[in-house]
Design a protein around this motif. Sequence first.
Motif, PDB file in Angstrom:
ATOM      1  N   PHE A  22       0.829  -1.207   0.000  1.00  0.00           N
ATOM      2  CA  PHE A  22       0.000   0.000   0.000  1.00  0.00           C
ATOM      3  C   PHE A  22       0.863   1.257   0.000  1.00  0.00           C
ATOM      4  CE2 PHE A  22      -2.212   3.293   2.497  1.00  0.00           C
ATOM      5  CZ  PHE A  22      -3.302   3.522   1.662  1.00  0.00           C
ATOM      6  N   LEU A  23       1.909   1.261   0.818  1.00  0.00           N
ATOM      7  CA  LEU A  23       2.790   2.430   0.883  1.00  0.00           C
ATOM      8  C   LEU A  23       3.558   2.639  -0.424  1.00  0.00           C
ATOM      9  CD1 LEU A  23       4.110   2.065   4.528  1.00  0.00           C
ATOM     10  CD2 LEU A  23       2.469   3.747   3.651  1.00  0.00           C
ATOM     11  N   ILE A  24       3.921   1.562  -1.092  1.00  0.00           N
ATOM     12  CA  ILE A  24       4.567   1.686  -2.403  1.00  0.00           C
ATOM     13  C   ILE A  24       3.624   2.377  -3.371  1.00  0.00           C
ATOM     14  CG2 ILE A  24       5.381   0.371  -4.415  1.00  0.00           C
ATOM     15  CD1 ILE A  24       6.530  -1.687  -2.374  1.00  0.00           C
ATOM     16  N   GLY A  25       2.352   2.006  -3.333  1.00  0.00           N
ATOM     17  CA  GLY A  25       1.360   2.651  -4.186  1.00  0.00           C
ATOM     18  C   GLY A  25       1.241   4.139  -3.886  1.00  0.00           C
ATOM     19  N   LEU A  26       1.257   4.493  -2.617  1.00  0.00           N
ATOM     20  CA  LEU A  26       1.195   5.914  -2.246  1.00  0.00           C
ATOM     21  C   LEU A  26       2.427   6.676  -2.732  1.00  0.00           C
ATOM     22  CD1 LEU A  26      -0.228   5.887   1.394  1.00  0.00           C
ATOM     23  CD2 LEU A  26      -1.372   6.624  -0.695  1.00  0.00           C
ATOM     24  N   GLN A  27       3.593   6.044  -2.616  1.00  0.00           N
ATOM     25  CA  GLN A  27       4.815   6.694  -3.098  1.00  0.00           C
ATOM     26  C   GLN A  27       4.762   6.899  -4.604  1.00  0.00           C
ATOM     27  OE1 GLN A  27       7.681   3.924  -1.296  1.00  0.00           O
ATOM     28  NE2 GLN A  27       8.635   5.729  -0.350  1.00  0.00           N
ATOM     29  N   ALA A  28       4.219   5.940  -5.326  1.00  0.00           N
ATOM     30  CA  ALA A  28       4.105   6.074  -6.784  1.00  0.00           C
ATOM     31  C   ALA A  28       3.173   7.225  -7.133  1.00  0.00           C
ATOM     32  CB  ALA A  28       3.608   4.768  -7.399  1.00  0.00           C
ATOM     33  N   LYS A  29       2.069   7.335  -6.408  1.00  0.00           N
ATOM     34  CA  LYS A  29       1.146   8.452  -6.658  1.00  0.00           C
ATOM     35  C   LYS A  29       1.840   9.780  -6.381  1.00  0.00           C
ATOM     36  CE  LYS A  29      -3.353  10.379  -5.554  1.00  0.00           C
ATOM     37  NZ  LYS A  29      -2.910  11.671  -5.980  1.00  0.00           N
ATOM     38  N   SER A  30       2.636   9.802  -5.337  1.00  0.00           N
ATOM     39  CA  SER A  30       3.377  11.014  -5.011  1.00  0.00           C
ATOM     40  C   SER A  30       4.362  11.369  -6.122  1.00  0.00           C
ATOM     41  CB  SER A  30       4.126  10.817  -3.688  1.00  0.00           C
ATOM     42  OG  SER A  30       4.933  11.921  -3.402  1.00  0.00           O
ATOM     43  N   GLN A  31       5.009  10.360  -6.698  1.00  0.00           N
ATOM     44  CA  GLN A  31       5.931  10.611  -7.809  1.00  0.00           C
ATOM     45  C   GLN A  31       5.195  11.207  -9.001  1.00  0.00           C
ATOM     46  OE1 GLN A  31       8.118   7.084  -8.853  1.00  0.00           O
ATOM     47  NE2 GLN A  31       9.217   7.008  -6.907  1.00  0.00           N
ATOM     48  N   ILE A  32       4.013  10.685  -9.292  1.00  0.00           N
ATOM     49  CA  ILE A  32       3.224  11.211 -10.411  1.00  0.00           C
ATOM     50  C   ILE A  32       2.816  12.652 -10.116  1.00  0.00           C
ATOM     51  CG2 ILE A  32       1.033  10.982 -11.657  1.00  0.00           C
ATOM     52  CD1 ILE A  32       1.345   7.922 -11.279  1.00  0.00           C
ATOM     53  N   ASP A  33       2.400  12.914  -8.878  1.00  0.00           N
ATOM     54  CA  ASP A  33       2.004  14.270  -8.483  1.00  0.00           C
ATOM     55  C   ASP A  33       3.171  15.253  -8.576  1.00  0.00           C
ATOM     56  OD1 ASP A  33      -0.545  13.331  -8.022  1.00  0.00           O
ATOM     57  OD2 ASP A  33      -0.313  13.235  -5.832  1.00  0.00           O
ATOM     58  N   GLN A  34       4.394  14.744  -8.412  1.00  0.00           N
ATOM     59  CA  GLN A  34       5.572  15.602  -8.488  1.00  0.00           C
ATOM     60  C   GLN A  34       6.043  15.820  -9.920  1.00  0.00           C
ATOM     61  OE1 GLN A  34       8.525  13.888  -5.924  1.00  0.00           O
ATOM     62  NE2 GLN A  34       7.331  14.238  -4.068  1.00  0.00           N
ATOM     63  N   GLY A  35       5.362  15.191 -10.879  1.00  0.00           N
ATOM     64  CA  GLY A  35       5.699  15.448 -12.268  1.00  0.00           C
ATOM     65  C   GLY A  35       6.326  14.301 -13.026  1.00  0.00           C
ATOM     66  N   ASN A  36       6.619  13.192 -12.358  1.00  0.00           N
ATOM     67  CA  ASN A  36       7.141  12.037 -13.088  1.00  0.00           C
ATOM     68  C   ASN A  36       6.043  11.467 -13.973  1.00  0.00           C
ATOM     69  OD1 ASN A  36       9.543  12.321 -11.740  1.00  0.00           O
ATOM     70  ND2 ASN A  36       9.249  10.564 -10.401  1.00  0.00           N
ATOM     71  N   SER A  37       6.441  10.857 -15.055  1.00  0.00           N
ATOM     72  CA  SER A  37       5.432  10.261 -15.936  1.00  0.00           C
ATOM     73  C   SER A  37       4.833   9.022 -15.280  1.00  0.00           C
ATOM     74  CB  SER A  37       6.055   9.885 -17.282  1.00  0.00           C
ATOM     75  OG  SER A  37       6.864   8.741 -17.157  1.00  0.00           O
ATOM     76  N   SER A  38       3.632   8.692 -15.716  1.00  0.00           N
ATOM     77  CA  SER A  38       2.951   7.512 -15.180  1.00  0.00           C
ATOM     78  C   SER A  38       3.741   6.243 -15.471  1.00  0.00           C
ATOM     79  CB  SER A  38       1.553   7.387 -15.789  1.00  0.00           C
ATOM     80  OG  SER A  38       0.774   8.497 -15.445  1.00  0.00           O
ATOM     81  N   ILE A  39       4.356   6.186 -16.646  1.00  0.00           N
ATOM     82  CA  ILE A  39       5.141   5.004 -17.016  1.00  0.00           C
ATOM     83  C   ILE A  39       6.341   4.847 -16.078  1.00  0.00           C
ATOM     84  CG2 ILE A  39       6.555   3.956 -18.828  1.00  0.00           C
ATOM     85  CD1 ILE A  39       3.584   3.890 -19.446  1.00  0.00           C
ATOM     86  N   GLU A  40       7.035   5.945 -15.790  1.00  0.00           N
ATOM     87  CA  GLU A  40       8.175   5.881 -14.866  1.00  0.00           C
ATOM     88  C   GLU A  40       7.732   5.395 -13.489  1.00  0.00           C
ATOM     89  OE1 GLU A  40       9.611   9.874 -14.993  1.00  0.00           O
ATOM     90  OE2 GLU A  40      11.112   9.414 -16.530  1.00  0.00           O
ATOM     91  N   ALA A  41       6.598   5.933 -13.033  1.00  0.00           N
ATOM     92  CA  ALA A  41       6.085   5.533 -11.723  1.00  0.00           C
ATOM     93  C   ALA A  41       5.670   4.065 -11.728  1.00  0.00           C
ATOM     94  CB  ALA A  41       4.903   6.412 -11.323  1.00  0.00           C
ATOM     95  N   LEU A  42       5.076   3.610 -12.817  1.00  0.00           N
ATOM     96  CA  LEU A  42       4.670   2.214 -12.922  1.00  0.00           C
ATOM     97  C   LEU A  42       5.878   1.286 -12.916  1.00  0.00           C
ATOM     98  CD1 LEU A  42       2.403   0.160 -13.301  1.00  0.00           C
ATOM     99  CD2 LEU A  42       2.603   0.513 -15.756  1.00  0.00           C
ATOM    100  N   ILE A  43       6.904   1.642 -13.655  1.00  0.00           N
ATOM    101  CA  ILE A  43       8.135   0.839 -13.670  1.00  0.00           C
ATOM    102  C   ILE A  43       8.743   0.791 -12.274  1.00  0.00           C
ATOM    103  CG2 ILE A  43      10.512   0.748 -14.528  1.00  0.00           C
ATOM    104  CD1 ILE A  43       9.382   1.878 -17.199  1.00  0.00           C
ATOM    105  N   TRP A  44       8.785   1.916 -11.604  1.00  0.00           N
ATOM    106  CA  TRP A  44       9.323   1.976 -10.249  1.00  0.00           C
ATOM    107  C   TRP A  44       8.498   1.090  -9.309  1.00  0.00           C
ATOM    108  CZ3 TRP A  44       7.223   3.556  -5.616  1.00  0.00           C
ATOM    109  CH2 TRP A  44       8.107   3.636  -4.550  1.00  0.00           C
ATOM    110  N   MET A  45       7.167   1.170  -9.439  1.00  0.00           N
ATOM    111  CA  MET A  45       6.285   0.358  -8.594  1.00  0.00           C
ATOM    112  C   MET A  45       6.544  -1.128  -8.789  1.00  0.00           C
ATOM    113  SD  MET A  45       2.488   2.062  -8.528  1.00  0.00           S
ATOM    114  CE  MET A  45       1.692   0.505  -8.469  1.00  0.00           C
ATOM    115  N   ILE A  46       6.659  -1.535 -10.028  1.00  0.00           N
ATOM    116  CA  ILE A  46       6.902  -2.952 -10.321  1.00  0.00           C
ATOM    117  C   ILE A  46       8.208  -3.398  -9.694  1.00  0.00           C
ATOM    118  CG2 ILE A  46       7.414  -4.580 -12.177  1.00  0.00           C
ATOM    119  CD1 ILE A  46       5.330  -2.993 -13.868  1.00  0.00           C
TER     120      ILE A  46
END
Length: 75
Positions: A22-46
């Motif tokens: 769950f916390l990984i998911g929140l961090q990914a959302k935070s990355q997207i909110d900070q301007g990272n692309s969704s693909i970058e955040a998805l790769i990081w999450m995986i």
Amino acid sequence: MQGKRQNILVKTIALLLAMQLFLIGLQAKSQIDQGNSSIEALIWMIQQYIPVLVKFRSLQDKKEKNDSLKIKSKR
């Protein structure tokens, strides 16, 4: 008594691993909110999810092994 304690420990570890996911998911959302692309955040999450899922699977395998040993010892 030991089996009950071990069962509580296994459930606690499973809950902590679920919280980690769950916390990984929140961090990914935070990355997207900070301007990272969704693909970058998805790769990081995986990349973050894989080790957690491996730990979870290992825990599940140990539980199944212990359960099968308990069944065999009762026979």
